[in-house]
Enzyme design. Structure first.
Site, mmCIF file in Angstrom:
data_model
loop_
_atom_site.group_PDB
_atom_site.id
_atom_site.type_symbol
_atom_site.label_atom_id
_atom_site.label_comp_id
_atom_site.label_asym_id
_atom_site.label_seq_id
_atom_site.Cartn_x
_atom_site.Cartn_y
_atom_site.Cartn_z
ATOM 1 N N ASP A 66 19.705 1.446 12.456
ATOM 2 C CA ASP A 66 19.806 2.138 11.167
ATOM 3 C C ASP A 66 20.307 3.566 11.311
ATOM 4 O O ASP A 66 20.408 4.093 12.423
ATOM 5 C CB ASP A 66 18.450 2.103 10.445
ATOM 6 C CG ASP A 66 17.269 2.432 11.346
ATOM 7 O OD1 ASP A 66 17.486 2.971 12.436
ATOM 8 O OD2 ASP A 66 16.127 2.153 10.950
ATOM 9 N N ASN A 135 4.257 1.328 6.562
ATOM 10 C CA ASN A 135 4.220 0.335 5.475
ATOM 11 C C ASN A 135 4.770 -1.020 5.916
ATOM 12 O O ASN A 135 5.036 -1.885 5.092
ATOM 13 C CB ASN A 135 4.996 0.851 4.254
ATOM 14 C CG ASN A 135 6.464 1.133 4.583
ATOM 15 O OD1 ASN A 135 6.901 0.890 5.708
ATOM 16 N ND2 ASN A 135 7.213 1.628 3.614
ATOM 17 N N HIS A 137 7.677 -1.503 7.523
ATOM 18 C CA HIS A 137 9.136 -1.658 7.561
ATOM 19 C C HIS A 137 9.640 -1.839 8.982
ATOM 20 O O HIS A 137 9.064 -1.323 9.934
ATOM 21 C CB HIS A 137 9.858 -0.525 6.815
ATOM 22 C CG HIS A 137 9.922 0.806 7.504
ATOM 23 N ND1 HIS A 137 9.616 1.985 6.869
ATOM 24 C CD2 HIS A 137 10.286 1.161 8.760
ATOM 25 C CE1 HIS A 137 9.807 2.998 7.695
ATOM 26 N NE2 HIS A 137 10.197 2.520 8.853
ATOM 27 N N GLU A 142 12.511 -1.805 3.852
ATOM 28 C CA GLU A 142 11.258 -1.427 3.209
ATOM 29 C C GLU A 142 10.584 -2.652 2.579
ATOM 30 O O GLU A 142 11.238 -3.702 2.403
ATOM 31 C CB GLU A 142 11.548 -0.383 2.118
ATOM 32 C CG GLU A 142 12.101 0.939 2.647
ATOM 33 C CD GLU A 142 11.024 1.854 3.231
ATOM 34 O OE1 GLU A 142 10.016 1.363 3.783
ATOM 35 O OE2 GLU A 142 11.205 3.083 3.134
#
Ligand code: GLP
Length: 253
Positions: A66, A135, A137, A142
């Site tokens: 990413d 979270n 990810h 996400e």
């Protein structure tokens, strides 16, 4: 099952040895790479051992997971900068074989399509290394990202912008968007290795263990991968039940 090591350095020793063995067996291996503080000791150890052993990396290809939209490659918080600082500038890779999404690309949509295609044309990922966000990810996928996704642009959640704000001088500087490999790209890797270290990752590892496979917990898709390796240190394993944990053998170093 979680492979549990005493601490981050033991994980770095283990993974460095594993990567070196992989490259010796297949010099043109294709690696999917991750960023984040979890990866730093791993890259440091690998770079050190690769140098000591004069490991030939000239045929290795890498694709990063990413990149932030809007940050140029030479921006100190860009993932391109991170990779050069922590790995690429420390050992002898072939620059032509190192691929990262370009956060400043004029046609991001076209770039995304090309990125996933490029991975396939390179023969697919042999190993995908992953960290995990608090979270759940993976990459920057996400919660509620489609499990069928390819490389795409994402809006970063508030949680992720707060977590990653520690790397920026001012939290408002954290970009609001990123480009990430999709879940399908990650799942097509022959092997996936997710690493989580530190007490602050204990909750997300427990969430992973107890979660069904669900788009609301992106990492949970790895339960459907044929060769997933989930590696944690004792701190990140602290909320896991004993039956989920397999103590790792120390790697000689
Ligand atoms: C970022 C990256 C993820 C990484 C995560 C965890 O959000 N996009 O790929 O897994 O950070 O980072 P850290 O290792 O610093 O906890």
């Amino acid at each position: 099952m979680f492979l549990v090591f005493p601490d981050p350095q033991a994980i770095a020793n283990h993974l460095s040895a594993l990567f070196i063995a992989k490259i010796q067996a297949k010099p043109n291996s294709v690696f999917g790479l991750a960023t984040g503080s979890t990866m730093e000791p791993i890259y440091a150890r690998f770079a050190q051992q690769a140098r000591e052993q004069s490991l030939d990396l000239s045929q290795v290809t890498t694709f990063n997971l990413d990149e932030y939209v809007g940050l140029a490659a030479d921006h100190p918080q860009s993932y391109n900068y991170y990779m050069h600082q922590h790995l690429f500038d420390l050992v002898g890779f072939d620059e032509q074989r190192l691929f990262l999404p370009d956060g400043k690309c004029a046609d991001i949509q076209e770039q995304c399509e090309r990125y996933s295609q490029h991975i396939r044309l390179a023969g697919g990922l042999d190993i995908q290394l992953l960290g995990v966000g608090s979270n759940g990810h993976i990459g920057f996928n996400e919660p509620n990202t489609s499990f069928d996704s390819r490389t795409h642009v994402v809006g970063l959640s508030e949680r992720t912008r707060i977590d990653n704000g520690r790397f920026f001088e001012n939290k408002d500087e954290v970009p609001t968007q990123a480009i990430t490999m999709g879940i399908l790209d990650i799942m097509e890797a022959k092997e996936v290795i997710l690493v989580a270290t530190g007490e602050h990752k204990a909750q997300v590892m427990a969430d992973y263990w107890y979660s069904p496979v669900s788009e609301s917990m992106p990492a949970s898709i790895l339960k459907q991968h044929p060769r997933p390796l989930i590696i944690v240190d004792e701190a990140a394993a602290s909320l896991l039940p004993a039956q989920a944990c397999q103590p790792a053998m120390a790697t000689a170093c």
